[in-house]
Write a protein that holds these residues in place. Structure first.
Motif, PDB file in Angstrom:
ATOM      1  N   VAL A 198      -1.160  15.790   2.631  1.00  0.00           N
ATOM      2  CA  VAL A 198      -1.536  14.629   1.819  1.00  0.00           C
ATOM      3  C   VAL A 198      -1.568  15.009   0.341  1.00  0.00           C
ATOM      4  CG1 VAL A 198      -3.372  12.963   1.313  1.00  0.00           C
ATOM      5  CG2 VAL A 198      -2.805  13.506   3.679  1.00  0.00           C
ATOM      6  N   LEU A 199      -2.086  16.188   0.026  1.00  0.00           N
ATOM      7  CA  LEU A 199      -2.133  16.642  -1.361  1.00  0.00           C
ATOM      8  C   LEU A 199      -0.728  16.784  -1.945  1.00  0.00           C
ATOM      9  CD1 LEU A 199      -3.823  17.623  -3.756  1.00  0.00           C
ATOM     10  CD2 LEU A 199      -3.686  19.922  -2.778  1.00  0.00           C
ATOM     11  N   ILE A 200       0.179  17.368  -1.184  1.00  0.00           N
ATOM     12  CA  ILE A 200       1.561  17.534  -1.653  1.00  0.00           C
ATOM     13  C   ILE A 200       2.223  16.176  -1.872  1.00  0.00           C
ATOM     14  CG2 ILE A 200       3.860  18.352  -0.982  1.00  0.00           C
ATOM     15  CD1 ILE A 200       2.364  20.723   0.413  1.00  0.00           C
ATOM     16  N   ILE A 201       2.044  15.255  -0.934  1.00  0.00           N
ATOM     17  CA  ILE A 201       2.628  13.916  -1.072  1.00  0.00           C
ATOM     18  C   ILE A 201       2.023  13.192  -2.276  1.00  0.00           C
ATOM     19  CG2 ILE A 201       2.784  11.625  -0.001  1.00  0.00           C
ATOM     20  CD1 ILE A 201       3.035  13.107   2.703  1.00  0.00           C
ATOM     21  N   SER A 202       0.707  13.314  -2.440  1.00  0.00           N
ATOM     22  CA  SER A 202       0.068  12.616  -3.561  1.00  0.00           C
ATOM     23  C   SER A 202       0.500  13.196  -4.906  1.00  0.00           C
ATOM     24  CB  SER A 202      -1.456  12.643  -3.426  1.00  0.00           C
ATOM     25  OG  SER A 202      -1.957  13.947  -3.553  1.00  0.00           O
TER      26      SER A 202
ATOM     27  N   ASN B 135       3.437  14.551  -5.469  1.00  0.00           N
ATOM     28  CA  ASN B 135       4.809  14.052  -5.648  1.00  0.00           C
ATOM     29  C   ASN B 135       4.834  12.607  -6.129  1.00  0.00           C
ATOM     30  OD1 ASN B 135       6.099  16.439  -5.022  1.00  0.00           O
ATOM     31  ND2 ASN B 135       6.337  15.928  -2.859  1.00  0.00           N
ATOM     32  N   GLN B 136       3.831  11.815  -5.723  1.00  0.00           N
ATOM     33  CA  GLN B 136       3.749  10.410  -6.153  1.00  0.00           C
ATOM     34  C   GLN B 136       2.906  10.246  -7.416  1.00  0.00           C
ATOM     35  OE1 GLN B 136       2.451   7.928  -2.895  1.00  0.00           O
ATOM     36  NE2 GLN B 136       4.420   8.113  -1.866  1.00  0.00           N
ATOM     37  N   LYS B 137       2.545  11.376  -8.021  1.00  0.00           N
ATOM     38  CA  LYS B 137       1.735  11.386  -9.246  1.00  0.00           C
ATOM     39  C   LYS B 137       0.401  10.684  -9.063  1.00  0.00           C
ATOM     40  CE  LYS B 137       5.771  11.805 -12.250  1.00  0.00           C
ATOM     41  NZ  LYS B 137       6.516  12.511 -11.291  1.00  0.00           N
TER      42      LYS B 137
ATOM     43  N   MET C  55       0.856  -1.176   0.000  1.00  0.00           N
ATOM     44  CA  MET C  55       0.000   0.000   0.000  1.00  0.00           C
ATOM     45  C   MET C  55       0.901   1.238   0.000  1.00  0.00           C
ATOM     46  SD  MET C  55      -2.911   1.182   2.776  1.00  0.00           S
ATOM     47  CE  MET C  55      -3.667  -0.392   2.780  1.00  0.00           C
ATOM     48  N   SER C  56       0.609   2.158  -0.903  1.00  0.00           N
ATOM     49  CA  SER C  56       1.431   3.364  -1.001  1.00  0.00           C
ATOM     50  C   SER C  56       1.121   4.327   0.142  1.00  0.00           C
ATOM     51  CB  SER C  56       1.196   4.055  -2.342  1.00  0.00           C
ATOM     52  OG  SER C  56      -0.088   4.630  -2.375  1.00  0.00           O
ATOM     53  N   ALA C  57       2.026   5.250   0.347  1.00  0.00           N
ATOM     54  CA  ALA C  57       1.836   6.254   1.405  1.00  0.00           C
ATOM     55  C   ALA C  57       0.595   7.087   1.135  1.00  0.00           C
ATOM     56  CB  ALA C  57       3.067   7.152   1.493  1.00  0.00           C
ATOM     57  N   THR C  58       0.353   7.414  -0.123  1.00  0.00           N
ATOM     58  CA  THR C  58      -0.826   8.212  -0.472  1.00  0.00           C
ATOM     59  C   THR C  58      -2.109   7.473  -0.124  1.00  0.00           C
ATOM     60  OG1 THR C  58       0.390   9.272  -2.255  1.00  0.00           O
ATOM     61  CG2 THR C  58      -1.983   9.404  -2.354  1.00  0.00           C
ATOM     62  N   THR C  59      -2.174   6.192  -0.438  1.00  0.00           N
ATOM     63  CA  THR C  59      -3.373   5.408  -0.134  1.00  0.00           C
ATOM     64  C   THR C  59      -3.591   5.327   1.366  1.00  0.00           C
ATOM     65  OG1 THR C  59      -3.031   4.108  -2.139  1.00  0.00           O
ATOM     66  CG2 THR C  59      -4.492   3.174  -0.480  1.00  0.00           C
ATOM     67  N   LEU C  60      -2.537   5.081   2.113  1.00  0.00           N
ATOM     68  CA  LEU C  60      -2.655   5.018   3.571  1.00  0.00           C
ATOM     69  C   LEU C  60      -3.128   6.354   4.142  1.00  0.00           C
ATOM     70  CD1 LEU C  60      -2.247   3.474   6.209  1.00  0.00           C
ATOM     71  CD2 LEU C  60       0.121   4.261   6.204  1.00  0.00           C
ATOM     72  N   LEU C  61      -2.570   7.445   3.643  1.00  0.00           N
ATOM     73  CA  LEU C  61      -2.971   8.765   4.127  1.00  0.00           C
ATOM     74  C   LEU C  61      -4.423   9.087   3.754  1.00  0.00           C
ATOM     75  CD1 LEU C  61       0.307  10.751   3.470  1.00  0.00           C
ATOM     76  CD2 LEU C  61      -0.699  10.210   5.693  1.00  0.00           C
ATOM     77  N   LYS C  62      -4.879   8.609   2.595  1.00  0.00           N
ATOM     78  CA  LYS C  62      -6.287   8.795   2.219  1.00  0.00           C
ATOM     79  C   LYS C  62      -7.199   8.053   3.190  1.00  0.00           C
ATOM     80  CE  LYS C  62      -5.534   9.385  -2.731  1.00  0.00           C
ATOM     81  NZ  LYS C  62      -5.710   8.771  -4.053  1.00  0.00           N
ATOM     82  N   TRP C  63      -6.803   6.836   3.565  1.00  0.00           N
ATOM     83  CA  TRP C  63      -7.591   6.086   4.556  1.00  0.00           C
ATOM     84  C   TRP C  63      -7.654   6.853   5.880  1.00  0.00           C
ATOM     85  CZ3 TRP C  63     -11.030   2.628   3.665  1.00  0.00           C
ATOM     86  CH2 TRP C  63     -10.894   1.696   2.637  1.00  0.00           C
ATOM     87  N   ILE C  64      -6.507   7.336   6.332  1.00  0.00           N
ATOM     88  CA  ILE C  64      -6.453   8.037   7.627  1.00  0.00           C
ATOM     89  C   ILE C  64      -7.286   9.316   7.588  1.00  0.00           C
ATOM     90  CG2 ILE C  64      -4.933   9.262   9.230  1.00  0.00           C
ATOM     91  CD1 ILE C  64      -2.756   7.174   8.456  1.00  0.00           C
ATOM     92  N   THR C  65      -7.105  10.129   6.539  1.00  0.00           N
ATOM     93  CA  THR C  65      -7.872  11.381   6.470  1.00  0.00           C
ATOM     94  C   THR C  65      -9.360  11.105   6.282  1.00  0.00           C
ATOM     95  OG1 THR C  65      -7.341  11.612   4.121  1.00  0.00           O
ATOM     96  CG2 THR C  65      -5.982  12.844   5.673  1.00  0.00           C
ATOM     97  N   GLY C  66      -9.696  10.058   5.534  1.00  0.00           N
ATOM     98  CA  GLY C  66     -11.103   9.701   5.354  1.00  0.00           C
ATOM     99  C   GLY C  66     -11.762   9.307   6.667  1.00  0.00           C
ATOM    100  N   ILE C  67     -11.054   8.521   7.463  1.00  0.00           N
ATOM    101  CA  ILE C  67     -11.595   8.116   8.766  1.00  0.00           C
ATOM    102  C   ILE C  67     -11.710   9.320   9.693  1.00  0.00           C
ATOM    103  CG2 ILE C  67     -11.079   6.764  10.848  1.00  0.00           C
ATOM    104  CD1 ILE C  67      -9.883   4.629   8.883  1.00  0.00           C
ATOM    105  N   CYS C  68     -10.699  10.191   9.697  1.00  0.00           N
ATOM    106  CA  CYS C  68     -10.757  11.399  10.533  1.00  0.00           C
ATOM    107  C   CYS C  68     -11.929  12.292  10.134  1.00  0.00           C
ATOM    108  CB  CYS C  68      -9.452  12.181  10.445  1.00  0.00           C
ATOM    109  SG  CYS C  68      -8.059  11.383  11.249  1.00  0.00           S
ATOM    110  N   GLU C  69     -12.132  12.447   8.827  1.00  0.00           N
ATOM    111  CA  GLU C  69     -13.262  13.256   8.352  1.00  0.00           C
ATOM    112  C   GLU C  69     -14.586  12.604   8.735  1.00  0.00           C
ATOM    113  OE1 GLU C  69     -13.640  16.233   7.029  1.00  0.00           O
ATOM    114  OE2 GLU C  69     -11.511  16.673   6.858  1.00  0.00           O
ATOM    115  N   ALA C  70     -14.663  11.271   8.666  1.00  0.00           N
ATOM    116  CA  ALA C  70     -15.885  10.575   9.058  1.00  0.00           C
ATOM    117  C   ALA C  70     -16.183  10.794  10.543  1.00  0.00           C
ATOM    118  CB  ALA C  70     -15.766   9.084   8.752  1.00  0.00           C
TER     119      ALA C  70
END
Length: 99
Positions: free
Chosen positions: A46-50, A52-54, A1-16
């Motif tokens: 997260v946006l900056i990291i994503s 950078n990872q295209k 799992m990429s860092a971007t995907t993991l961060l999307k999961w974390i931010t999604g759960i925090c937003e929920a």
């Protein structure tokens, strides 16, 4: 799992969690609106990291908007809910592609 995907999961759960009608609002108010600032910066990171990872993350852009208008009670709740859905669906699709 990429860092971007993991961060999307974390931010999604925090937003929920912020989207829970009374509990999320109470958490934001008890923190003096600092959770909104924290989440805005977190979405920016997260946006900056994503980028950078295209792997552009539209959920992070929506999240920054949600946290900017999150001080308006009903609109903030709606925006946090929408952001959580976008991020969790995006993270799920990214996870399915990689897996």
């Amino acid at each position: 799992m990429s860092a971007t995907t993991l961060l999307k999961w974390i931010t999604g759960i925090c937003e929920a969690l912020l989207a829970i009608p009374i509990a999320g609002g109470a958490f934001i108010l008890s923190g003096g609106w600092q959770p909104l600032l924290f989440m805005f910066v977190f979405h920016l990171i997260v946006l900056i990291i994503s980028i950078n990872q295209k792997q552009f993350s539209s959920g992070s852009v929506v999240g920054m908007i949600a946290n900017a208008v999150g001080i308006i009670p009903i609109i903030g709740w709606i925006m946090h809910t929408i952001t959580a859905i976008i991020l969790i669906v995006d993270a799920g699709m990214s996870t399915a592609k990689k897996g």
